[in-house]
Design an enzyme around this catalytic site. Structure first.
Site, mmCIF file in Angstrom:
data_model
loop_
_atom_site.group_PDB
_atom_site.id
_atom_site.type_symbol
_atom_site.label_atom_id
_atom_site.label_comp_id
_atom_site.label_asym_id
_atom_site.label_seq_id
_atom_site.Cartn_x
_atom_site.Cartn_y
_atom_site.Cartn_z
ATOM 1 N N ARG A 1 0.866 -1.200 0.000
ATOM 2 C CA ARG A 1 0.000 0.000 0.000
ATOM 3 C C ARG A 1 0.887 1.228 0.000
ATOM 4 O O ARG A 1 1.697 1.418 0.897
ATOM 5 C CB ARG A 1 -0.915 0.002 1.223
ATOM 6 C CG ARG A 1 -2.120 0.954 1.067
ATOM 7 C CD ARG A 1 -2.893 1.106 2.363
ATOM 8 N NE ARG A 1 -2.080 1.826 3.310
ATOM 9 C CZ ARG A 1 -2.028 1.564 4.621
ATOM 10 N NH1 ARG A 1 -2.735 0.600 5.147
ATOM 11 N NH2 ARG A 1 -1.252 2.273 5.409
ATOM 12 N N ARG B 1 -7.623 7.607 4.911
ATOM 13 C CA ARG B 1 -7.635 7.694 6.382
ATOM 14 C C ARG B 1 -7.536 9.158 6.760
ATOM 15 O O ARG B 1 -6.787 9.918 6.126
ATOM 16 C CB ARG B 1 -6.431 6.952 6.971
ATOM 17 C CG ARG B 1 -6.548 5.446 6.893
ATOM 18 C CD ARG B 1 -5.270 4.780 7.334
ATOM 19 N NE ARG B 1 -4.138 5.225 6.535
ATOM 20 C CZ ARG B 1 -2.866 5.029 6.844
ATOM 21 N NH1 ARG B 1 -2.538 4.401 7.945
ATOM 22 N NH2 ARG B 1 -1.911 5.469 6.048
ATOM 23 N N LYS C 1 12.569 10.496 10.456
ATOM 24 C CA LYS C 1 11.968 9.154 10.509
ATOM 25 C C LYS C 1 12.981 8.058 10.803
ATOM 26 O O LYS C 1 13.962 7.907 10.074
ATOM 27 C CB LYS C 1 11.317 8.820 9.152
ATOM 28 C CG LYS C 1 10.172 9.717 8.781
ATOM 29 C CD LYS C 1 9.435 9.145 7.582
ATOM 30 C CE LYS C 1 8.207 9.949 7.266
ATOM 31 N NZ LYS C 1 7.372 9.260 6.263
ATOM 32 N N GLU D 1 4.971 7.070 2.256
ATOM 33 C CA GLU D 1 5.784 5.855 2.349
ATOM 34 C C GLU D 1 5.093 4.761 1.564
ATOM 35 O O GLU D 1 3.945 4.910 1.156
ATOM 36 C CB GLU D 1 5.908 5.399 3.806
ATOM 37 C CG GLU D 1 4.562 5.045 4.422
ATOM 38 C CD GLU D 1 4.630 4.043 5.571
ATOM 39 O OE1 GLU D 1 5.677 3.429 5.788
ATOM 40 O OE2 GLU D 1 3.590 3.863 6.226
ATOM 41 N N SER E 1 -2.644 -2.743 6.116
ATOM 42 C CA SER E 1 -3.975 -3.134 6.569
ATOM 43 C C SER E 1 -5.085 -2.280 5.959
ATOM 44 O O SER E 1 -4.831 -1.356 5.191
ATOM 45 C CB SER E 1 -4.037 -3.084 8.089
ATOM 46 O OG SER E 1 -3.691 -1.809 8.536
ATOM 47 N N ASN F 1 4.159 0.663 2.118
ATOM 48 C CA ASN F 1 4.150 -0.436 3.086
ATOM 49 C C ASN F 1 4.173 -1.748 2.330
ATOM 50 O O ASN F 1 3.234 -2.053 1.599
ATOM 51 C CB ASN F 1 2.890 -0.356 3.950
ATOM 52 C CG ASN F 1 2.919 0.873 4.836
ATOM 53 O OD1 ASN F 1 3.705 0.958 5.767
ATOM 54 N ND2 ASN F 1 2.072 1.854 4.521
ATOM 55 N N GLU G 1 7.690 0.998 11.671
ATOM 56 C CA GLU G 1 6.367 0.946 11.053
ATOM 57 C C GLU G 1 5.304 0.977 12.132
ATOM 58 O O GLU G 1 5.591 0.745 13.301
ATOM 59 C CB GLU G 1 6.219 -0.381 10.272
ATOM 60 C CG GLU G 1 7.181 -0.561 9.123
ATOM 61 C CD GLU G 1 6.940 0.408 7.999
ATOM 62 O OE1 GLU G 1 5.788 0.845 7.829
ATOM 63 O OE2 GLU G 1 7.901 0.757 7.302
ATOM 64 N N GLY G 2 4.092 1.240 11.711
ATOM 65 C CA GLY G 2 2.968 1.097 12.627
ATOM 66 C C GLY G 2 2.500 2.392 13.258
ATOM 67 O O GLY G 2 1.606 2.397 14.091
ATOM 68 N N LYS H 1 12.257 2.861 5.123
ATOM 69 C CA LYS H 1 12.329 4.292 4.839
ATOM 70 C C LYS H 1 13.689 4.666 4.249
ATOM 71 O O LYS H 1 13.805 5.604 3.454
ATOM 72 C CB LYS H 1 12.010 5.093 6.089
ATOM 73 C CG LYS H 1 10.505 5.292 6.234
ATOM 74 C CD LYS H 1 9.901 4.859 7.506
ATOM 75 C CE LYS H 1 8.383 4.880 7.437
ATOM 76 N NZ LYS H 1 7.752 3.731 8.045
HETATM 77 P P1 ADP Z 1 4.546 4.371 9.493
HETATM 78 O O1 ADP Z 1 5.273 3.327 8.736
HETATM 79 O O2 ADP Z 1 4.780 4.326 10.945
HETATM 80 O O3 ADP Z 1 3.085 4.436 9.120
HETATM 81 P P2 ADP Z 1 4.750 6.895 8.057
HETATM 82 O O4 ADP Z 1 5.906 7.321 7.252
HETATM 83 O O5 ADP Z 1 3.529 6.504 7.308
HETATM 84 O O6 ADP Z 1 5.236 5.745 9.036
HETATM 85 O O7 ADP Z 1 4.394 8.061 9.068
HETATM 86 C C1 ADP Z 1 3.336 7.945 9.985
HETATM 87 C C2 ADP Z 1 2.409 9.136 9.870
HETATM 88 O O8 ADP Z 1 3.144 10.354 10.047
HETATM 89 C C3 ADP Z 1 1.733 9.273 8.525
HETATM 90 O O9 ADP Z 1 0.546 8.506 8.479
HETATM 91 C C4 ADP Z 1 1.476 10.770 8.453
HETATM 92 O O10 ADP Z 1 0.311 11.096 9.178
HETATM 93 C C5 ADP Z 1 2.670 11.358 9.179
HETATM 94 N N1 ADP Z 1 3.746 11.692 8.220
HETATM 95 C C6 ADP Z 1 4.732 10.887 7.800
HETATM 96 N N2 ADP Z 1 5.536 11.496 6.915
HETATM 97 C C7 ADP Z 1 5.054 12.733 6.770
HETATM 98 C C8 ADP Z 1 5.443 13.870 5.991
HETATM 99 N N3 ADP Z 1 6.511 13.818 5.182
HETATM 100 N N4 ADP Z 1 4.703 14.985 6.096
HETATM 101 C C9 ADP Z 1 3.625 15.047 6.908
HETATM 102 N N5 ADP Z 1 3.217 14.026 7.670
HETATM 103 C C10 ADP Z 1 3.907 12.879 7.620
HETATM 104 MG MG MG Z 2 4.509 2.099 7.257
HETATM 105 MG MG MG Z 3 2.328 4.914 7.331
#
Ligand code: ADP
Ligand code: MG
Ligand code: MG
Length: 476
Positions: free
Chosen positions: A126, A452, A366, A145, A152, A147, A370-371, A307
């Protein structure tokens, strides 16, 4: 705040309260369900999965752009997963300091040494995006990102389009109800799993869902299980502990768990360090990876979703290496990249540190996790970087441009939470599914989407983390 199509309805408090009651019942009728927090491993008491009262506006062109690029992301992830030199180079600095990624990498190395036993690849991923808004320019699609493990909500999101359409109709908004696009990721994800199961070639063999200790979100997975059983494909749900206790490989590396031969291992667990509560869990992961079972994902595909790999892909020339002679595809993928910056030791990493310290609000820091709930924002970026900037510890992180979507109003429906209007931000996910045997691509599809939405007070966190809720695009 963006001017919404539904502002009039949203301001009518009496109507909103009535709609919220209708919405909760309809969610239960449609099967948009979750177990309750108090008894997460029992289905005696269930509630609706948290969702928005209304769908959120998404420009149609951007929505279609996200769907259109998905099959290319599938191809890219697959190519990365098979490129051992690339993975080694991309992750070299990370695995020196990040123990979790290092352990995954060691499994990858061991599998390489032994040789892959299974030529079939099953990928379910996803790719997540937010819409970046700068000044008066049209919003642009930026990948948050991708996944590649345990992505899910393909199940539940297969039922939320009808839920939102129903709410809009009850609100008297027939025209808007037609702007919620159809969506059925469960069917597409299951189709890919079924194809892999067939290729394994044993009618008795099962699809094993490797599941978490705590299973509040079981219904999301049940949708996919149901689709498989409809095709007479047997499924079982097992935890790491079950695999440790009753899993084994025979001489031809066939995996059995609890006496049943496993054709496909579908990981819905194993993506974070806490999932591996003992050394035996790591042994179990290695055993599954070594086996003849088709892994979704295999260890290379898991690593392709880190990442760090995302950041390396954004370097000039890297996409071109994976997609030679496909400049249009490269352009299509690159258009979705936000700025991503290395923290490796050296002048480039030093530049990243200086840039982040000078304007921390413009970035997200970052780690390889994950999660949800792991990223670092704002002034905390300075605290963390000040602590690690002169040591290799900084290479556990990457830095990313912060995406700035325009907040929109909505109501978040969640058990035990008061009904109130919130300023919200949305994240669009697109599901990809592919199946390969050796060099032959047997399936490569975009199979659906997920929107979401979270209150804009929160910078991080998904639905499972209790921050975001399920939503749908209202195409505008
Ligand atoms: P995870 O693998 O934990 O889901 P993400 O990279 O998706 O990691 O980051 C988690 C959340 O943080 C995202 O769902 C989003 O709400 C926020 N986020 C992540 N990267 C960014 C970004 N570059 N700009 C704004 N919000 C971000
Ligand atoms: Mg993720
Ligand atoms: Mg995410």
């Amino acid at each position: 705040m963006a001017q919404g199509l539904l502002d009039e309805v949203m301001m009518n408090t009496a109507l909103v309260e009535e709609l919220a009651d209708v919405a909760k019942d309809e969610a239960l009728l449609q099967g948009v369900l979750m177990r309750i927090q108090e008894t997460p491993n029992s289905s005696e008491l269930v509630t609706y999965a948290p969702f928005t009262l209304f769908p959120s506006p998404v420009p149609k062109a951007v929505f279609l752009q996200a769907l259109a690029v998905q099959t290319h992301y599938n191809t890219l992830v697959d190519k990365i997963s098979q490129d051992t030199d690339f993975l080694q180079e991309a992750l070299a600095s990370t695995i020196e300091v990040d123990d979790f990624t290092a352990r995954l990498f060691r499994i990858h190395q061991q599998i390489l040494k032994e040789g892959r036993s299974q030529p079939v690849v099953l990928g379910l991923n996803r790719s997540d995006y937010m819409l970046d808004q700068r000044g008066d320019k049209p919003s642009s699609l930026k990948q948050i990102e991708i996944n590649t493990i345990a992505a899910s909500f393909g199940g539940l999101s297969s039922r939320t389009a009808d839920l939102h359409r129903h709410i809009l109709k009850v609100a008297g908004r027939m025209e808007e109800s037609q702007r919620v696009p159809d969506n059925n990721p469960a069917a597409g994800l299951a189709r890919a799993v079924a194809k892999a199961w067939e290729l394994y070639g044993s009618e008795r063999a099962v699809v094993m869902f490797l599941v978490e200790e705590i299973q509040r979100n079981i219904f999301d997975q049940r949708y996919i299980e149901s689709e498989l059983w409809k095709r007479n494909i047997p499924t079982i749900r097992k935890r790491f502990d079950d695999v440790c206790k009753s899993g084994c490989l025979d001489q031809s590396k066939r995996l059995s768990v609890d006496g049943k031969e496993v054709a496909v291992v579908y990981f819905r667990n194993g993506y974070m360090p806490q999932n591996y509560v003992s050394e035996q869990c790591w042994d179990a992961r290695l055993m599954m990876e070594r086996s003849l079972a088709i892994k979704c994902p295999d260890i290379g595909t898991h690593l392709a979703g880190t990442k760090k790999v995302q950041q390396v892909l954004a370097r000039p020339g890297v996409l071109e290496k994976f997609l030679p002679d496909q400049p249009r595809v490269v352009e299509q993928i690159r258009a979705t990249f936000a700025g991503l910056y290395t923290l490796d030791m050296g002048p480039d990493g030093d530049k990243t540190v200086a840039m982040a310290l000078a304007a921390p609000d413009q970035f997200v820091l970052k780690p390889q996790r994950e999660g949800g709930g792991n990223n670092i924002y704002g002034s905390e970026i300075c605290q963390v970087l000040e602590g690690v900037k002169d040591s290799t510890e900084r290479t556990a992180y990457i830095l990313m441009d912060k995406i700035n979507p325009v907040p929109v109003q909505n109501y978040l429906l969640r058990r035990d939470a008061p009904l109130r209007m919130s300023s919200c931000l949305s994240e669009l996910g697109v599901f990809g599914a592919y199946v390969k045997r050796g060099g032959d691509v047997l399936m490569n599809e975009c199979v659906g989407h997920l929107l979401r939405t979270k209150s804009s007070e929160h910078s991080d966190g998904g639905v499972a983390a209790g921050v975001a809720v399920l939503d749908n695009p209202l195409l505008v």
